[in-house]
Motif scaffolding. Structure first.
Motif, mmCIF file in Angstrom:
data_model
loop_
_atom_site.group_PDB
_atom_site.id
_atom_site.type_symbol
_atom_site.label_atom_id
_atom_site.label_comp_id
_atom_site.label_asym_id
_atom_site.label_seq_id
_atom_site.Cartn_x
_atom_site.Cartn_y
_atom_site.Cartn_z
ATOM 1 N N UNK A 409 0.822 -1.210 0.000
ATOM 2 C CA UNK A 409 0.000 0.000 0.000
ATOM 3 C C UNK A 409 0.855 1.259 0.000
ATOM 4 N N UNK A 410 0.255 2.348 -0.499
ATOM 5 C CA UNK A 410 0.929 3.653 -0.439
ATOM 6 C C UNK A 410 -0.007 4.747 0.084
ATOM 7 N N UNK A 411 -1.243 4.371 0.457
ATOM 8 C CA UNK A 411 -2.193 5.361 1.006
ATOM 9 C C UNK A 411 -3.246 4.628 1.831
ATOM 10 N N UNK A 412 -3.636 5.274 2.931
ATOM 11 C CA UNK A 412 -4.756 4.777 3.720
ATOM 12 C C UNK A 412 -5.600 5.973 4.156
ATOM 13 N N UNK A 413 -6.905 5.803 4.078
ATOM 14 C CA UNK A 413 -7.833 6.885 4.419
ATOM 15 C C UNK A 413 -8.989 6.307 5.227
ATOM 16 N N UNK A 414 -9.456 7.087 6.207
ATOM 17 C CA UNK A 414 -10.615 6.682 7.012
ATOM 18 C C UNK A 414 -11.610 7.836 7.007
ATOM 19 N N UNK A 415 -12.863 7.539 6.730
ATOM 20 C CA UNK A 415 -13.876 8.591 6.685
ATOM 21 C C UNK A 415 -15.205 8.129 7.251
ATOM 22 N N UNK A 416 -16.036 9.100 7.548
ATOM 23 C CA UNK A 416 -17.400 8.840 8.016
ATOM 24 C C UNK A 416 -18.351 9.536 7.055
ATOM 25 N N UNK A 417 -19.358 8.807 6.575
ATOM 26 C CA UNK A 417 -20.316 9.348 5.606
ATOM 27 C C UNK A 417 -21.740 9.187 6.122
ATOM 28 N N UNK A 418 -22.674 9.546 5.246
ATOM 29 C CA UNK A 418 -24.111 9.430 5.553
ATOM 30 C C UNK A 418 -24.484 10.190 6.821
ATOM 31 N N UNK A 419 -24.098 11.466 6.864
ATOM 32 C CA UNK A 419 -24.458 12.298 8.010
ATOM 33 C C UNK A 419 -25.949 12.624 7.964
ATOM 34 N N UNK A 420 -26.576 12.508 9.098
ATOM 35 C CA UNK A 420 -27.992 12.832 9.214
ATOM 36 C C UNK A 420 -28.208 13.621 10.488
ATOM 37 N N UNK A 421 -29.336 14.317 10.534
ATOM 38 C CA UNK A 421 -29.751 15.037 11.731
ATOM 39 C C UNK A 421 -30.808 14.215 12.438
#
Length: 522
Positions: A409-421
């Motif tokens: 590997x040469x990149x790693x990313x962590x994210x959070x999606x589907x934001x709701x109220x």
């Protein structure tokens, strides 16, 4: 013509404020070092380039994007501050948005980059007009300054609106200065275009109004390169094809010829902006749809290296989630996505699952405090550390299942999606959903782990092992069950790969769970 805005209380020309934080990167670094005199030449740099500098440094000849070596030659006494940690600037940006939201309630706040903000204060001006009914002076500059005293402000409703907006802009700038130790330049007008131009007229730490009836005279001799959206290529094309360099000259070019030369979208925009026409509304960009952090590195086939980078990324992500929770009331993300790039590939791959419940709990508690990040961390330090570890373990498990033992590997990313109220989620589907749990827990300032009534709905299956889950299991128990399934070496990894990809995105009907459970799905 200026666009009219109609509300239940008034019908008025739009009032839009633009804020531009002065020498942003430099100010953020300076507030961490209060012992440095702000009147001394200071520059912030990344790698070997100056990204911004304060006004004493500019007076000495230091410029943006100048080589650090050249900046030292131009100004031998220049103090250089490293601006490579972007997290500090994201935090400062979030603090400004949080302060604006607290001061202005439901006003739309649009963030452009990290250091520019648009605020539509039309409705607030309508409400505050009576409070400033006897006020007869603008705050700050009014273009052109010499004409300000000749206006009959008490009889002209449109001008009174901008008087109120000027007072409001000053209040905002003073609040940011006193609470966040950051100075801003402000612009007030009837559009985003004009308010942005006004903010640049008197810098630093000042504000300027461009009144609607003076727009044409202000733009007449304005160089086209100063208009937002006109870069060097577009400007040169205008000079070469039409021999124009100012707004007044551009007004004589028919819209048909502009469309022919630049296309419909750009041609019509050029026709409008040289006349000061900009109907674009202020979009509330504080309501983000996703938050992610990534780290690039030289190729590695070692798990210990991957884990080291992953820990850095996860910690940054959790800090940003907490900052977002402080700004946006009751919003949380439901989908955790781990993305990676293989060394010999040009396409990123990802794997996803549900966000651990402790992340939602931490963000909800920090939002209820409305405190600074440091205060949130101090009050919830144990929960923060356990949440960080849980989030880190979940990401590691997902990567291990997808990659196995053979990878590069040469990149790693962590994210959070589907934001709701919370308000956007249908709470009537079940009285003991996770949403109801969060709301009850916020009111009590604690989160109960007691299971309420048992759902009468069909039991839910684990998405990994297909085992039926007890409807009385807490959310923590569900997370532990999934963690164990993910760690099972004997489990078919090829099946995990396919199942986990659709873990959250499954098209199966949602299952509403008990009060201490979460819905595994969107």
């Amino acid at each position: 013509m200026a666009a009219l805005v109609h509300s239940g209380h008034c019908s008025t020309v739009r009032s839009i404020i633009a804020l531009d934080v002065d020498y942003f990167y430099c100010q953020v670094e300076l507030r961490k070092r209060p012992n440095i005199d702000r009147n001394h030449p200071v520059a912030a740099f990344q790698r070997n380039l100056v990204v911004t500098c304060n006004y004493p440094a500019r007076a000495a000849g230091v410029k943006k994007l100048m080589l650090v070596k050249d900046a030292r030659d131009v100004c031998p006494g220049l103090i250089l501050l490293d601006a490579s940690d972007l997290q500090d600037y994201r935090v400062a940006c979030s603090e400004i948005i949080c302060l604006l939201k607290d001061m202005l309630g439901g006003a739309a706040v649009e963030n452009l980059g990290l250091d520019e903000f648009f605020i539509d204060v039309t409705e607030i001006v309508c409400r505050r007009k009576e409070y400033y009914s006897c006020t007869t002076s603008f705050k700050g500059y009014c273009w052109p300054s010499k004409d300000c005293d000749s206006y009959n402000l008490l009889e002209n409703e449109e001008l009174r609106n901008f008087v109120v907006a000027s007072h409001l802009c000053l209040e905002i700038r003073e609040a940011i200065k006193s609470k966040l130790q950051l100075t801003c330049s402000g612009g007030i007008s009837n559009s985003k275009l004009l308010s942005k131009l006004a903010a640049g007229l008197h810098k630093p730490d000042e504000q300027t109004i461009i009144l609607p009836h003076l727009v044409e005279s202000y733009l007449n001799n304005l160089d086209l390169r100063k208009l937002p959206g006109i870069g060097s290529v577009t400007y040169q094309s205008l000079v070469d094809h039409f021999c124009v360099s100012t707004c007044e000259q551009l007004r004589f070019v028919p819209v048909e010829r502009l469309v022919e030369a630049f296309g419909k979208r750009t041609g019509i925009r050029l026709y409008h902006i040289c006349r000061g026409i900009d109907e674009e509304s202020v979009r509330d960009t504080s309501l983000v749809k996703s938050i992610s952090c990534e780290e690039r590195f030289a190729k590695t086939e070692c798990w210990s290296e991957i884990l080291r980078y992953l820990r850095i990324v996860v910690e940054r992500l959790l800090d940003r989630l907490v900052e977002h929770a402080r700004v946006s009331s009751g919003r949380y993300g439901r989908l955790l996505v781990v993305t990676y790039l293989k060394t010999l590939s040009t396409k990123r791959e990802s794997i996803s699952c549900n966000v651990p419940f402790d992340v939602i709990r931490l963000c909800s508690l920090c939002n209820s405090l409305k405190s600074s990040s440091s205060e949130c961390f101090e009050k919830f330090s144990n929960l923060y550390r356990s949440t960080l570890k849980q989030l880190e373990n979940r990401c590691i498990q997902l990567l291990r299942i997808r990659l196995g033992s053979d990878f590069s590997l040469c990149l790693v990313s962590v994210g959070v999606k589907n934001f709701v109220t919370l308000k956007e989620v249908d709470q009537t589907s079940h009285p003991n959903s996770i949403i109801s749990l969060i709301q009850r827990s916020e009111a009590k300032s604690t989160f109960s782990s007691v299971v309420g009534q048992t759902s009468s709905r069909e039991p839910m299956k684990c998405c990994i092992c297909n085992a039926f889950l007890n409807m009385e299991m807490s959310n923590e128990d569900i997370n532990r069950h999934i963690d164990k399934c993910l760690c099972m070496e004997s489990h078919d990894k090829s099946m995990n790969k396919n199942v986990l990809d659709g873990f959250i995105k499954s098209k199966k009907p949602k299952v509403s769970l008990t009060s201490s459970q979460c819905s595994i799905g969107t």
